[in-house]
Design a protein around this motif. Sequence first.
Motif, mmCIF file in Angstrom:
data_model
loop_
_atom_site.group_PDB
_atom_site.id
_atom_site.type_symbol
_atom_site.label_atom_id
_atom_site.label_comp_id
_atom_site.label_asym_id
_atom_site.label_seq_id
_atom_site.Cartn_x
_atom_site.Cartn_y
_atom_site.Cartn_z
ATOM 1 N N ASN A 248 52.237 17.956 -47.240
ATOM 2 C CA ASN A 248 51.147 17.362 -48.000
ATOM 3 C C ASN A 248 51.712 16.268 -48.887
ATOM 4 O O ASN A 248 52.460 16.536 -49.812
ATOM 5 N N ASN B 2 49.479 13.850 -50.112
ATOM 6 C CA ASN B 2 48.366 13.237 -50.833
ATOM 7 C C ASN B 2 48.017 13.961 -52.129
ATOM 8 O O ASN B 2 47.197 13.496 -52.896
ATOM 9 N N GLN C 161 46.317 16.731 -52.621
ATOM 10 C CA GLN C 161 45.124 17.568 -52.592
ATOM 11 C C GLN C 161 45.523 18.997 -52.249
ATOM 12 O O GLN C 161 46.151 19.243 -51.222
ATOM 13 N N GLY D 268 45.739 22.506 -50.766
ATOM 14 C CA GLY D 268 45.279 23.124 -49.532
ATOM 15 C C GLY D 268 45.167 22.196 -48.340
ATOM 16 O O GLY D 268 44.819 22.641 -47.247
ATOM 17 N N ALA D 269 45.441 20.927 -48.509
ATOM 18 C CA ALA D 269 45.298 19.968 -47.409
ATOM 19 C C ALA D 269 46.285 20.269 -46.287
ATOM 20 O O ALA D 269 45.926 20.217 -45.102
ATOM 21 N N ALA D 270 47.516 20.603 -46.630
ATOM 22 C CA ALA D 270 48.526 20.887 -45.605
ATOM 23 C C ALA D 270 48.190 22.159 -44.843
ATOM 24 O O ALA D 270 48.356 22.228 -43.625
ATOM 25 N N SER E 57 45.184 23.492 -44.273
ATOM 26 C CA SER E 57 44.062 23.294 -43.358
ATOM 27 C C SER E 57 44.464 22.424 -42.173
ATOM 28 O O SER E 57 44.022 22.668 -41.042
ATOM 29 N N GLU E 58 45.318 21.426 -42.397
ATOM 30 C CA GLU E 58 45.796 20.605 -41.280
ATOM 31 C C GLU E 58 46.673 21.442 -40.354
ATOM 32 O O GLU E 58 46.607 21.302 -39.131
ATOM 33 N N ASN F 39 54.791 20.780 -49.447
ATOM 34 C CA ASN F 39 54.559 19.482 -50.068
ATOM 35 C C ASN F 39 55.645 18.511 -49.648
ATOM 36 O O ASN F 39 56.805 18.888 -49.483
ATOM 37 N N THR G 44 48.167 8.883 -43.183
ATOM 38 C CA THR G 44 48.836 10.037 -42.597
ATOM 39 C C THR G 44 49.705 9.545 -41.458
ATOM 40 O O THR G 44 49.319 8.644 -40.704
ATOM 41 N N LEU H 48 50.733 14.187 -44.555
ATOM 42 C CA LEU H 48 49.359 13.819 -44.890
ATOM 43 C C LEU H 48 49.349 12.779 -45.982
ATOM 44 O O LEU H 48 49.931 12.977 -47.048
ATOM 45 N N SER I 141 44.945 8.356 -46.899
ATOM 46 C CA SER I 141 43.828 7.961 -46.020
ATOM 47 C C SER I 141 43.984 8.518 -44.632
ATOM 48 O O SER I 141 44.995 8.933 -44.207
#
Length: 164
Positions: free
Chosen positions: A81, A83, A85, A87-89, A91-92, A108, A117, A161, A164
């Motif tokens: 991750n 960016n 945010q 939980g972004a990593a 979920s990806e 991270n 990304t 990630l 954008s």
Amino acid sequence: MEHAVPFEAVRPWRTAAVVASGVAAVELLALIVTATFLLGHSVTSRGAAAAARPVSTKPATTKPAQRAVLPRTRTRVIVLNGNGQAGAAASEAAAIRSRGYKISAVGNAPQATHGPTLVMYRPGFAAEGHRLARDAGVSVVTAINGLRPGSLHRAQLVIVLGAS
């Protein structure tokens, strides 16, 4: 009757020692100034050379030379991750896992990224990197840059990630 202690008025060895110390001090000062000038010159010339290099704002992209050799089930991926945010990593990683890839690690990125990304690949795995990029809808694919091989947990690909 008292005798006076003889007094040596001239001591040439002391004069020679003082003169030799003065010459040594001047030589030392000259060496320090010369070393400072030479080291300062080499540091500034390297900095100027680095500043003169053109900086590309667009990441390097490459085309796959061949078809992917490893099947998705044997391709290991690290999801980072960049960016910020929460939980972004995770979920990806779940989305990539649902396509059949093995997830080696989720975490991270060492540095936050403001760019898009991107998918990075180890040498010899460019085709697998491009396949992951197609699967994940990522347009930037590049060779791994800035990560130590020991931190890859045997993964062939890394997805970072971006904003954008």
